[in-house]
Enzyme design. Sequence first.
Site, PDB file in Angstrom:
ATOM      1  CG  ASP A  10     -26.082 -14.433  11.071  1.00 30.56           C
ATOM      2  OD1 ASP A  10     -26.365 -15.562  11.536  1.00 30.56           O
ATOM      3  OD2 ASP A  10     -24.953 -14.169  10.632  1.00 30.56           O
ATOM      4  CB  SER A  11     -24.707 -15.324  15.295  1.00 31.71           C
ATOM      5  OG  SER A  11     -23.949 -15.669  14.152  1.00 31.71           O
ATOM      6  CB  CYS A  73     -28.775 -17.425  11.823  1.00 34.17           C
ATOM      7  SG  CYS A  73     -27.695 -18.325  12.947  1.00 34.17           S
ATOM      8  CD  GLU A 151     -19.151 -12.146  12.910  1.00 31.79           C
ATOM      9  OE1 GLU A 151     -19.024 -11.046  13.459  1.00 31.79           O
ATOM     10  OE2 GLU A 151     -20.167 -12.471  12.258  1.00 31.79           O
ATOM     11  CB  CYS A 183     -22.729 -21.535   8.264  1.00 30.00           C
ATOM     12  SG  CYS A 183     -22.301 -20.100   9.280  1.00 30.00           S
ATOM     13  CG  HIS A 185     -20.767 -16.153   9.321  1.00 23.47           C
ATOM     14  ND1 HIS A 185     -21.934 -16.345  10.025  1.00 23.47           N
ATOM     15  CD2 HIS A 185     -20.130 -15.118   9.925  1.00 23.47           C
ATOM     16  CE1 HIS A 185     -21.999 -15.468  11.015  1.00 23.47           C
ATOM     17  NE2 HIS A 185     -20.913 -14.716  10.980  1.00 23.47           N
TER      18      HIS A 185
HETATM   19  N1  DGL Z   1     -24.389 -17.564  10.449  1.00 23.18           N
HETATM   20  C1  DGL Z   1     -24.821 -18.567  11.306  1.00 23.18           C
HETATM   21  C2  DGL Z   1     -25.408 -19.783  10.618  1.00 23.18           C
HETATM   22  O1  DGL Z   1     -25.903 -19.666   9.522  1.00 23.18           O
HETATM   23  C3  DGL Z   1     -24.121 -18.929  12.562  1.00 23.18           C
HETATM   24  C4  DGL Z   1     -22.718 -18.733  12.803  1.00 23.18           C
HETATM   25  C5  DGL Z   1     -22.458 -18.804  14.295  1.00 23.18           C
HETATM   26  O2  DGL Z   1     -22.815 -17.854  14.975  1.00 23.18           O
HETATM   27  O3  DGL Z   1     -21.931 -19.829  14.753  1.00 23.18           O
HETATM   28  O4  DGL Z   1     -25.427 -20.851  11.164  1.00 23.18           O
END
Ligand code: DGL
Length: 266
Positions: A10-11, A73, A151, A183, A185
Amino acid sequence: MTNSPIGIFDSGVGGVSVWQEIDRLLPDESIVYYADNANCPYGEKTRIEVTGYSVKATQMLIAKGCKIIVVACNTATSQAIDCLRKTFDIPFVGIVPAVKPAAINSKSGVIAILATAGTLKSKKFNDARKEFSGNTEVIPVEGGELVDIVEKGLQGTKQSEEILRRHINPLIEKHIDHLVLGCTHFPFLIEDIKRITGDSVILDNPAPAIAQRTKYILENEKLTAYPGNKKQIEFFSSGNIEALKNLVENIAGIKPWMIFSKIEIY
Ligand code: DGL
């Protein structure tokens, strides 16, 4: 069968919501998790940039011996998974906002998708939206600011509440009954979101379905680990490894089979 690890990237820390479900469903599997914190957020980056980061993440996970790659992600899946599938000869599992189940189960006929700008503008998401929304009204909501909240571990703070209220109150006024967490996150904001929505809105988290899909592919390709495998979970970050460690510690506890390291990828 093979004890080679499952690769997840993931990012940043968001994909830990997917890792948790995979680890729960497949407890014998070793896993390598890569958080590209140095380049987070992906949501504001161009498709070419996100594809470049995703290729590097995949190369790193393959170099670590991974047998399957889970793109944990939505942004990277929406923008890069087609290229990854063409480039690498390894099974991939991706994640895109769960429009279909939310639309099917909606009683009010209005649902919202909370995701990054990159996901919402992608062809993959818009194709799914067209194909699966039926008569349901689908409201896309850009929630990029919330990635930073997770984050930085700012869940439960005034700042988190203020941003969430700004995003969610207009949706409650439109009588949504499903909010898709588009997302990875955002499952870490579920408690904060529920303080605003109460029980009137169902939060759709696709992570358990991604774990099921991973299990299905491993079984189908005969790639599952031997029962009783002495597993190892390796967490790597290109940036802030402490953020990753703190989140894992909070949700699962640090176990002897877990290793945390910083890594630089060129
Ligand atoms: N966790 C990521 C997603 O599911 C991306 C969050 C990001 O880096 O903008 O889209």
